[in-house]
Design a protein around this motif. Structure first.
Motif, PDB file in Angstrom:
ATOM      1  N   THR A 223       8.578  15.961  13.666  1.00 12.58           N
ATOM      2  CA  THR A 223       7.131  15.806  13.464  1.00 12.58           C
ATOM      3  C   THR A 223       6.033  15.506  13.781  1.00 12.58           C
ATOM      4  OG1 THR A 223       7.898  16.685  11.398  1.00 12.58           O
ATOM      5  CG2 THR A 223       5.692  17.433  11.811  1.00 12.58           C
ATOM      6  N   LEU A 224       5.564  15.350  14.888  1.00 12.12           N
ATOM      7  CA  LEU A 224       4.062  14.658  14.829  1.00 12.12           C
ATOM      8  C   LEU A 224       3.389  14.531  14.047  1.00 12.12           C
ATOM      9  CD1 LEU A 224       3.375  12.571  17.190  1.00 12.12           C
ATOM     10  CD2 LEU A 224       1.953  14.530  18.395  1.00 12.12           C
ATOM     11  N   ILE A 225       2.451  13.244  13.301  1.00 12.91           N
ATOM     12  CA  ILE A 225       1.929  13.439  12.189  1.00 12.91           C
ATOM     13  C   ILE A 225       0.888  12.737  12.968  1.00 12.91           C
ATOM     14  CG2 ILE A 225       3.350  13.384  10.151  1.00 12.91           C
ATOM     15  CD1 ILE A 225       3.369  10.638   9.578  1.00 12.91           C
ATOM     16  N   ALA A 226       1.193  12.080  13.411  1.00 11.03           N
ATOM     17  CA  ALA A 226      -0.741  10.635  13.813  1.00 11.03           C
ATOM     18  C   ALA A 226      -0.406   9.982  15.700  1.00 11.03           C
ATOM     19  CB  ALA A 226      -0.379   9.990  13.006  1.00 11.03           C
ATOM     20  N   THR A 227      -1.384  10.886  16.317  1.00  5.66           N
ATOM     21  CA  THR A 227      -1.280  10.336  17.650  1.00  5.66           C
ATOM     22  C   THR A 227      -2.455  10.027  18.056  1.00  5.66           C
ATOM     23  OG1 THR A 227      -0.684  10.985  19.772  1.00  5.66           O
ATOM     24  CG2 THR A 227      -1.798  12.915  18.267  1.00  5.66           C
ATOM     25  N   CYS A 228      -2.657   8.855  19.244  1.00  5.64           N
ATOM     26  CA  CYS A 228      -3.953   8.010  19.240  1.00  5.64           C
ATOM     27  C   CYS A 228      -3.442   7.821  20.355  1.00  5.64           C
ATOM     28  CB  CYS A 228      -3.872   7.299  18.979  1.00  5.64           C
ATOM     29  SG  CYS A 228      -3.496   6.372  18.612  1.00  5.64           S
ATOM     30  N   HIS A 229      -4.682   6.893  21.525  1.00  3.35           N
ATOM     31  CA  HIS A 229      -4.445   6.141  22.766  1.00  3.35           C
ATOM     32  C   HIS A 229      -3.925   5.272  22.894  1.00  3.35           C
ATOM     33  CE1 HIS A 229      -7.171  10.155  24.628  1.00  3.35           C
ATOM     34  NE2 HIS A 229      -8.096   9.571  24.223  1.00  3.35           N
ATOM     35  N   PHE A 230      -3.371   5.131  24.201  1.00  2.00           N
ATOM     36  CA  PHE A 230      -2.182   3.972  24.020  1.00  2.00           C
ATOM     37  C   PHE A 230      -3.398   3.328  25.044  1.00  2.00           C
ATOM     38  CE2 PHE A 230      -0.117   7.089  25.934  1.00  2.00           C
ATOM     39  CZ  PHE A 230       0.140   6.811  26.771  1.00  2.00           C
TER      40      PHE A 230
END
Length: 620
Positions: free
Chosen positions: A325-332
Motif C-alpha cells: 500500500t503506498l502510504i506516502a509519496t513526493c517529488h524526488f
C-alpha cells in the motif's frame, strides 16, 4: 543552529504545518520506531518524525547540510543522525532525545560525511563510520557523549567500508563491510581499543551494499552490488553460504532485513521486494515497487513492514498477503512550480521533472499524477474555470490536461524553440501566454477545439522566467533572465514599458491595485516599479545570500512572500517594506512560493523535492 535572522529585529517565526518530502536516496533512511506508531526519515537537513495513524509531524532541525544516515536505539530513547559537509570540513553526528524531540549532543570527529551509524543493543554505545575522505570507525559512549576509541575502518589494499551493523545480543561486537572488506570488531573497553578481524570469503570478492544481523547473532547477511547474498558466521569469521546462484537480484541487493520467524526480506536496485531463505535465496514471495529499494524497516516483529525507495515512495506491506500500500509519496527531483486553482485552497498542483501532481492541501495526499516520461515540466497554471491544467515543457510543447483524470486534452507543438519556460492564462479562459528559452513571448487563442497563435512578441534576449496577467486581461508582465521586465498591452499586442536592472529576473507580481509591480532575482533586491512609466519606486535588500526565485502577494496587497537560495520563507509588509515573519525549514533552494486563496496557507517548494505548508500568520 544559529538563528539565521538574528540581524533583523522583531521578526516572528512562521509556523510550519506540514512537509511533503522524503529523501529516498539515504540507505536505510526510513525507520519505524520501536513504539510502532512513528516513522522517522530524512529530508534535506531535517529529520522528520511522522505518526503512522494520524498525519502529525515533528521536525528535528540541527544539521547544517543534508542528512546522510539515521539510526534508532533498540529501546527507542535515542535517535542519531549524521550529515554530509564540504570536503575537509568536520561532519556532525547529532544525538537526539526521541521523546523530548530535542538535541542532546553533537559528536564531531569525522570529516566530509557520516556514512553509517548503529547503536549497541543496550544503548551503551554508538558506532559511526566516516565517508570516503575519512575512512575511520569510531565508538562513542552514549552516557559520556564522547568518543571512546577509533580506528581506520578498512585495510590498506581494499576499498571503503560503507555499512555497519551491531550485534543484537552484546554491546562489544559489531561488523563493518564495504568494497572488498568485511570485518568483525571487538570493543576492549579497559584499554579503549577496538580490534578488527578480517572475514574470509575465499575466492568470493564482493562490494557490500547492505547488512543485517540475525536476532541471536548466529549469522549476519551481506547484500552485494552483484545481486547475491553472503551469509557469514561472526564467531568463525567464515562464509557459510551465498546465493542465489543463477537469477541474481538486478542492480544489487540494496536493502536486507532478518525476520524473527526465519528468512530474509530483500530489496533490489530495480525495486523488487522479495522474501527468501538461506541457502537458495530464491524468491518465495515477491512484489515489484517503484524505484530502487533503499530501506526496509520492521514494525514490531515484522508482520508488517515499511519500504522506502529512491523515487521517494513509502510503502506499507503486510507479511501474510505480501501486498503493498503506498502510504506516502513526493517529488524526488527539484520542484519547479506550484499553483492553486482559482478561488480555492483545498488543493494545489506542483510540477517536477517528468510529472505534475495534484495534492489535497490539508491531508498532503496525492490526488493525481500526470507523467510525461523523459521530459521536464518548467511551469504550470490552472485555467480559471478549473477545466484544465496548462503546462510548459522543455521539448517546446504546451500540454493541457484534465485536472480530475489527468487526460491529455490538447498539445501545442513547437510552441517555442528552446523549450517553454513560463506559462500563464487569462481569466476569461480564452488565452494562454507562454515564454520560451529563446526569449520569445507568445499569445495563444484557445477555442473549444482549436489553439491558434495570435502573436509572437520578440523583445527579450534570454529565457522568460515568470509571466503574470492583469485582472482585466488588458495587460501582462514578463520577467526574463536578460535583465528586463516588459509590460505588454494584451489588447494591441505590443510593448508598453520596459524595466531594466542589472539582475537575472526570476519573479514578478502585480500589486492588486495594478499600478505597481514588484520584482526580484539574482541581485537579491526586491524592487517596486511604477507600471505607467517603468520607474523604480523603492528597493529592498531581499536576502543576505543567493538569488530570490519566488514571490507572491495577497489578494489585498498588504503582505507579500519571498523565497530563494537562502532557504528562508519571508513574509513582508508591502507598505513598510519590512520582514514580519521568517520560516526556517527548507534545506534546498526555494524555487517557487504561493499564498493560498483566502490567505490560509503559504506553500513553498524547493530544489530537494520538498513541499512545505506554512500557516499564514495574519488573519484576513
Amino acid at each position: 543552529m544559529e538563528n539565521p535572522i538574528s540581524t533583523e529585529t522583531d521578526v516572528a517565526e512562521l509556523e510550519l504545518e506540514a512537509v511533503i518530502g522524503f529523501n529516498g536516496h539515504v540507505p536505510s533512511g526510513l525507520r519505524c520506531h520501536p513504539d510502532q506508531e512513528h516513522l522517522i526519515y530524512p529530508l534535506g537537513c531535517t529529520v522528520l518524525i511522522q505518526a503512522i495513524n494520524t498525519n502529525e509531524q515533528n521536525f528535528l532541525h540541527g544539521h547544517t547540510n543534508n542528512v546522510s544516515c539515521l539510526s534508532i536505539s533498540k529501546k527507542g530513547d535515542y535517535l542519531a543522525s549524521g550529515q554530509v559537509t564540504f570536503m575537509g570540513f568536520k561532519a556532525d553526528i547529532i544525538l537526539w532525545d526521541y521523546y523530548k524531540r530535542k538535541l542532546i549532543a553533537r559528536l564531531t570527529l569525522h570529516k566530509g560525511k557520516i556514512e553509517a551509524l548503529a547503536f549497541s543493543p543496550n544503548d551503551l554505545y554508538l558506532v559511526s563510520l566516516g565517508g570516503p575522505d575519512d575512512g575511520s570507525v569510531v565508538v562513542w559512549s552514549i552516557a559520556k557523549r564522547d568518543a571512546i576509541c577509533g580506528s581506520p575502518a578498512a585495510g590498506l589494499n581494499v576499498g571503503n567500508a560503507t555499512t555497519v551493523v551491531f550485534s543484537r545480543c552484546q554491546d562489544e561486537m559489531f561488523v563493518t563491510a564495504g568494497n572488498g572488506t568485511i570485518r568483525v570488531w571487538e570493543l576492549d573497553l579497559r584499554n579503549r581499543k577496538i580490534w578488527p578481524t578480517e572475514c574470509q570469503t575465499g575466492q568470493t570478492k564482493r562490494i557490500v551494499m547492505s547488512t543485517a544481523m540475525a536476532d541471536d547473532d548466529s549469522f549476519f547477511y551481506l547484500g552485494t552490488t552483484t545481486g547475491d547474498i553472503l551469509k557469514m558466521n561472526p564467531r568463525t569469521k567464515l562464509l557459510t553460504d551465498n546465493g542465489p546462484v543463477k537469477d541474481k537480484y538486478s542492480l544489487g541487493v540494496s536493502a536486507i532485513k532478518c525476520l524473527k520467524m526465519g528468512g530474509l526480506l530483500v530489496g533490489s536496485g530495480v525495486g523488487l521486494l522479495v522474501f527468501c531463505k538461506s541457502p537458495s535465496y530464491k524468491p518465495i514471495k515477491k512484489i515489484q515497487l517503484q524505484g530502487g529499494i533503499t530501506s526496509i524497516t520492521l514494525r514490531g516483529e515484522g508482520h508488517q513492514f515499511f519500504v522506502g525507495t529512491e523515487e521517494s515512495h513509502i510503502y506499507r506491506v503486510n507479511f501474510t498477503d505480501f501486498k503493498e500500500t503506498l502510504i506516502a509519496t513526493c517529488h524526488f527531483e527539484a520542484v519547479q512550480d506550484i499553483v492553486f486553482p482559482f478561488g480555492t485552497a483545498e488543493l494545489f498542483a506542483t510540477c517536477a521533472k517528468k510529472d505534475i501532481r495534484v495534492w489535497h492541501t490539508m491531508s498532503s495526499r496525492e490526488l493525481l499524477r500526470i507523467t510525461v516520461p523523459n521530459m521536464t515540466c518548467h511551469g504550470i497554471d490552472f485555467m480559471r474555470d478549473g477545466k484544465s491544467i496548462i503546462s510548459a515543457w522543455n521539448d517546446g510543447k504546451i500540454r493541457a490536461f484534465a485536472p480530475e483524470t489527468g487526460r491529455l486534452m490538447y498539445v501545442i507543438n513547437s510552441a517555442h524553440r528552446i523549450g517553454v519556460t513560463a506559462i500563464a492564462t487569462t481569466s476569461d479562459c480564452k488565452r494562454v501566454i507562454s515564454g520560451g528559452g529563446e526569449g520569445e513571448v507568445r499569445v495563444w487563442q484557445i477555442g473549444c477545439q482549436t489553439q491558434k497563435l495570435e502573436e509572437a512578441l520578440k523583445e527579450h534576449k534570454s529565457s522568460v522566467s515568470c509571466i503574470r496577467v492583469k485582472k482585466n486581461n488588458e495587460e501582462f508582465v514578463t520577467a526574463s533572465t536578460d535583465g528586463t521586465c516588459i509590460i505588454w498591452d494584451l489588447v494591441r499586442l505590443r510593448r508598453n514599458q520596459m524595466i531594466l536592472a542589472n539582475t537575472l529576473f526570476q519573479c514578478v507580481c502585480y500589486h492588486p491595485e495594478e499600478f505597481q509591480i514588484i520584482t526580484s532575482g539574482t541581485d537579491r533586491k526586491i524592487a517596486y516599479w511604477e507600471v505607467f512609466d517603468g520607474t523604480v519606486i523603492r528597493e529592498l535588500e531581499g536576502s543576505l545570500s543567493g538569488s530570490i526565485n519566488g514571490m507572491d502577494i495577497t489578494e489585498e496587497g498588504v503582505h507579500f512572500v519571498t523565497g530563494g537560495h537562502d532557504h528562508l520563507v519571508k513574509v513582508w509588509d508591502y507598505n513598510e517594506g519590512e520582514v514580519t515573519h521568517v520560516g526556517v525549514g527548507h534545506s534546498g533552494n526555494i524555487m517557487r512560493i504561493r499564498i493560498s486563496p483566502g490567505n490560509q496557507y503559504i506553500i513553498s517548494v524547493s530544489a530537494d523535492g520538498a513541499i512545505l505548508r506554512w500557516k499564514y500568520p495574519f488573519t484576513s
